[in-house]
Design a protein around this motif. Sequence first.
Motif, PDB file in Angstrom:
ATOM      1  N   ARG A 135       0.808  -1.215   0.000  1.00 36.66           N
ATOM      2  CA  ARG A 135       0.000   0.000   0.000  1.00 36.66           C
ATOM      3  C   ARG A 135       0.847   1.273   0.000  1.00 36.66           C
ATOM      4  O   ARG A 135       0.348   2.332  -0.323  1.00 36.66           O
ATOM      5  N   GLU A 136       2.094   1.192   0.412  1.00 39.59           N
ATOM      6  CA  GLU A 136       2.946   2.373   0.496  1.00 39.59           C
ATOM      7  C   GLU A 136       4.174   2.214  -0.396  1.00 39.59           C
ATOM      8  O   GLU A 136       4.717   1.119  -0.512  1.00 39.59           O
ATOM      9  N   ILE A 137       4.578   3.302  -0.985  1.00 34.11           N
ATOM     10  CA  ILE A 137       5.832   3.355  -1.732  1.00 34.11           C
ATOM     11  C   ILE A 137       6.807   4.163  -0.882  1.00 34.11           C
ATOM     12  O   ILE A 137       6.516   5.301  -0.520  1.00 34.11           O
ATOM     13  N   ASN A 138       7.937   3.572  -0.543  1.00 35.02           N
ATOM     14  CA  ASN A 138       8.966   4.235   0.254  1.00 35.02           C
ATOM     15  C   ASN A 138      10.153   4.552  -0.648  1.00 35.02           C
ATOM     16  O   ASN A 138      10.663   3.679  -1.339  1.00 35.02           O
ATOM     17  N   VAL A 139      10.586   5.805  -0.619  1.00 39.70           N
ATOM     18  CA  VAL A 139      11.735   6.252  -1.407  1.00 39.70           C
ATOM     19  C   VAL A 139      12.788   6.765  -0.434  1.00 39.70           C
ATOM     20  O   VAL A 139      12.482   7.563   0.444  1.00 39.70           O
ATOM     21  N   GLU A 140      14.008   6.282  -0.593  1.00 45.27           N
ATOM     22  CA  GLU A 140      15.116   6.764   0.229  1.00 45.27           C
ATOM     23  C   GLU A 140      16.247   7.207  -0.690  1.00 45.27           C
ATOM     24  O   GLU A 140      16.695   6.449  -1.549  1.00 45.27           O
ATOM     25  N   ILE A 141      16.676   8.446  -0.510  1.00 48.12           N
ATOM     26  CA  ILE A 141      17.785   8.997  -1.294  1.00 48.12           C
ATOM     27  C   ILE A 141      18.942   9.238  -0.344  1.00 48.12           C
ATOM     28  O   ILE A 141      18.797   9.948   0.646  1.00 48.12           O
ATOM     29  N   GLN A 142      20.068   8.622  -0.633  1.00 47.02           N
ATOM     30  CA  GLN A 142      21.280   8.841   0.155  1.00 47.02           C
ATOM     31  C   GLN A 142      22.173   9.794  -0.622  1.00 47.02           C
ATOM     32  O   GLN A 142      22.480   9.554  -1.783  1.00 47.02           O
ATOM     33  N   ALA A 143      22.553  10.876   0.051  1.00 45.08           N
ATOM     34  CA  ALA A 143      23.354  11.908  -0.611  1.00 45.08           C
ATOM     35  C   ALA A 143      24.530  12.298   0.275  1.00 45.08           C
ATOM     36  O   ALA A 143      24.520  12.084   1.483  1.00 45.08           O
ATOM     37  N   GLU A 144      25.537  12.863  -0.364  1.00 44.51           N
ATOM     38  CA  GLU A 144      26.721  13.352   0.332  1.00 44.51           C
ATOM     39  C   GLU A 144      26.944  14.797  -0.078  1.00 44.51           C
ATOM     40  O   GLU A 144      26.934  15.122  -1.265  1.00 44.51           O
ATOM     41  N   PHE A 145      27.124  15.656   0.912  1.00 46.79           N
ATOM     42  CA  PHE A 145      27.355  17.077   0.668  1.00 46.79           C
ATOM     43  C   PHE A 145      28.779  17.415   1.035  1.00 46.79           C
ATOM     44  O   PHE A 145      29.292  16.958   2.052  1.00 46.79           O
ATOM     45  N   LYS A 146      29.409  18.234   0.220  1.00 50.26           N
ATOM     46  CA  LYS A 146      30.762  18.691   0.512  1.00 50.26           C
ATOM     47  C   LYS A 146      30.722  20.202   0.667  1.00 50.26           C
ATOM     48  O   LYS A 146      30.480  20.936  -0.292  1.00 50.26           O
ATOM     49  N   ILE A 147      30.950  20.657   1.890  1.00 51.50           N
ATOM     50  CA  ILE A 147      30.981  22.083   2.196  1.00 51.50           C
ATOM     51  C   ILE A 147      32.360  22.382   2.756  1.00 51.50           C
ATOM     52  O   ILE A 147      32.674  22.019   3.889  1.00 51.50           O
ATOM     53  N   GLY A 148      33.179  23.017   1.957  1.00 52.04           N
ATOM     54  CA  GLY A 148      34.563  23.271   2.382  1.00 52.04           C
ATOM     55  C   GLY A 148      35.311  21.956   2.502  1.00 52.04           C
ATOM     56  O   GLY A 148      35.367  21.167   1.564  1.00 52.04           O
ATOM     57  N   ASN A 149      35.875  21.697   3.667  1.00 51.40           N
ATOM     58  CA  ASN A 149      36.585  20.441   3.923  1.00 51.40           C
ATOM     59  C   ASN A 149      35.697  19.413   4.607  1.00 51.40           C
ATOM     60  O   ASN A 149      36.181  18.345   4.975  1.00 51.40           O
ATOM     61  N   TYR A 150      34.427  19.710   4.812  1.00 50.46           N
ATOM     62  CA  TYR A 150      33.532  18.836   5.564  1.00 50.46           C
ATOM     63  C   TYR A 150      32.666  18.013   4.618  1.00 50.46           C
ATOM     64  O   TYR A 150      32.139  18.509   3.637  1.00 50.46           O
ATOM     65  N   GLN A 151      32.500  16.740   4.955  1.00 53.59           N
ATOM     66  CA  GLN A 151      31.611  15.831   4.237  1.00 53.59           C
ATOM     67  C   GLN A 151      30.405  15.554   5.123  1.00 53.59           C
ATOM     68  O   GLN A 151      30.550  15.098   6.257  1.00 53.59           O
TER      69      GLN A 151
END
Length: 163
Positions: free
Chosen positions: A111-127
């Motif tokens: 009955r439900e559709i589950n969507v999961e998006i895994q992302a990585e952000f790079k801001i300066g030297n930080y991941q």
Amino acid sequence: MIWKKEGSFTIEGTVIVSFICLMIGMVILMGFYGHDRMVLQETADELAMYGCLWKSRYVHPELGEVDYEAMLQNTSVSLDEIESRGYDMLHKRLFVGKVQSISVSTNLLGREINVEIQAEFKIGNYQITSNIHGVSVAAFSRDLPRRDSGEEKQEIESGELER
């Protein structure tokens, strides 16, 4: 030699202008991060909605029209097609983020559709890694409540049902 103290404003101005430029840069980077998070959340919600429309009403996510062949054959939703649509939707829309994976699944009852998006952000030297979830419920027309035809006639005669 007489010292006139003319250099003090130059040093103070340099420190203040450097600090203001640093703060403006940080605000811009946080804006990019917020934009990317918003785009990823919007994509996850839209993919879940597409999956549920396709599952309950057979509206094809690519065409936007009813897929009558799938409706007649009573086929199930192809989750790989929804995932590929997600990658297409996110192509060249992120500033500081990078999509690691998109996974689409259904719950046990379907009955439900589950969507999961895994992302990585790079801001300066930080991941910064992030998981964004989107869920939508498939509403089949056969499950919606129906009125008995006798009840509707009584409401029309009594004037309770107005158009």
